[in-house]
Design an enzyme around this catalytic site. Structure first.
Site, PDB file in Angstrom:
ATOM      1  N   ASP A   7      79.785 105.340 110.289  1.00 17.56           N
ATOM      2  CA  ASP A   7      78.620 106.182 110.559  1.00 17.56           C
ATOM      3  C   ASP A   7      78.685 106.529 112.047  1.00 17.56           C
ATOM      4  O   ASP A   7      78.289 105.725 112.892  1.00 17.56           O
ATOM      5  CB  ASP A   7      77.329 105.433 110.225  1.00 17.56           C
ATOM      6  N   GLU A  66      80.585 110.224 107.515  1.00 18.83           N
ATOM      7  CA  GLU A  66      79.514 111.170 107.195  1.00 18.83           C
ATOM      8  C   GLU A  66      79.761 112.510 107.864  1.00 18.83           C
ATOM      9  O   GLU A  66      80.215 112.590 109.000  1.00 18.83           O
ATOM     10  CB  GLU A  66      78.164 110.605 107.654  1.00 18.83           C
ATOM     11  N   ASP A 138      72.643 101.294 111.038  1.00 22.67           N
ATOM     12  CA  ASP A 138      73.931 101.964 111.245  1.00 22.67           C
ATOM     13  C   ASP A 138      75.028 101.305 110.420  1.00 22.67           C
ATOM     14  O   ASP A 138      75.853 101.989 109.812  1.00 22.67           O
ATOM     15  CB  ASP A 138      74.294 101.970 112.734  1.00 22.67           C
TER      16      ASP A 138
END
Length: 177
Positions: A7, A66, A138
């Site tokens: 992430d 992502e 996270d």
């Protein structure tokens, strides 16, 4: 198959490693990389080196990351894009194939709802991986990306850019053909 989820962020980057054995997911590790304040090139260098080290230590077969969403603040979007670029470069330099998922794909795959909150993501990741405690937001997103890729498998459409799920449907919170 061992999957490294990332992430990306310019201040905090989450990472998580999941191993897949048939239909079973096994937690291997997770954490965050905190990037110190300073000039942007130095921060990107720290991020590149840190992600490279995580990739070496993880022993992963592939990575999931992502896709950047367009923010209300264009400056924030540009900075996140640069952090994401440094992260992808580190993963590619480490020899890992990189698969990309939108936030909607991630949340639908893990929680079953595309607008799930951070807390819902943390709870589902904890449940799916049978963790003793809740990972930070996270790290949970990074683990969620690894789970999302495990659910999607290694089909070419699994790494398609944001948009329609290209023939995939949801059943019980999982992407299926």
């Amino acid at each position: 198959m061992r999957i490294l989820g990332i992430d990306p962020g310019l201040n905090v980057t989450g990472y998580g490693v999941v191993e897949v054995h048939g239909q079973r997911l096994h937690y291997q590790g997770s954490g965050t990389i905190r990037i110190p304040r300073g000039p942007l090139p130095e921060r990107l260098h720290v991020l590149f080196e840190s992600v490279s080290q995580v990739a070496r230590d993880a022993g992963a077969d592939c990575a999931a990351i992502e896709i950047v969403f367009v923010n209300v603040n264009p400056q924030s979007t540009l900075l996140l894009g640069q952090a994401r670029g440094a992260t992808i470069a580190a993963l590619a330099a480490s020899g890992l194939p990189v698969h990309e998922y939108s936030a909607l794909q991630l949340k639908k795959s893990v929680v079953g709802y595309g607008r799930a909150s951070k807390a819902q993501m943390q709870d589902m990741v904890t449940r799916l991986l049978d963790l003793p405690g809740r990972p930070g937001p996270d790290a949970a997103d990074a683990l969620g990306l690894a789970i999302c890729h495990a659910h999607a498998g290694t089909r070419p459409e699994a790494s398609a850019p944001a948009g329609p799920l290209q023939g995939l449907r949801m059943r019980r919170g999982r992407l299926i053909d």
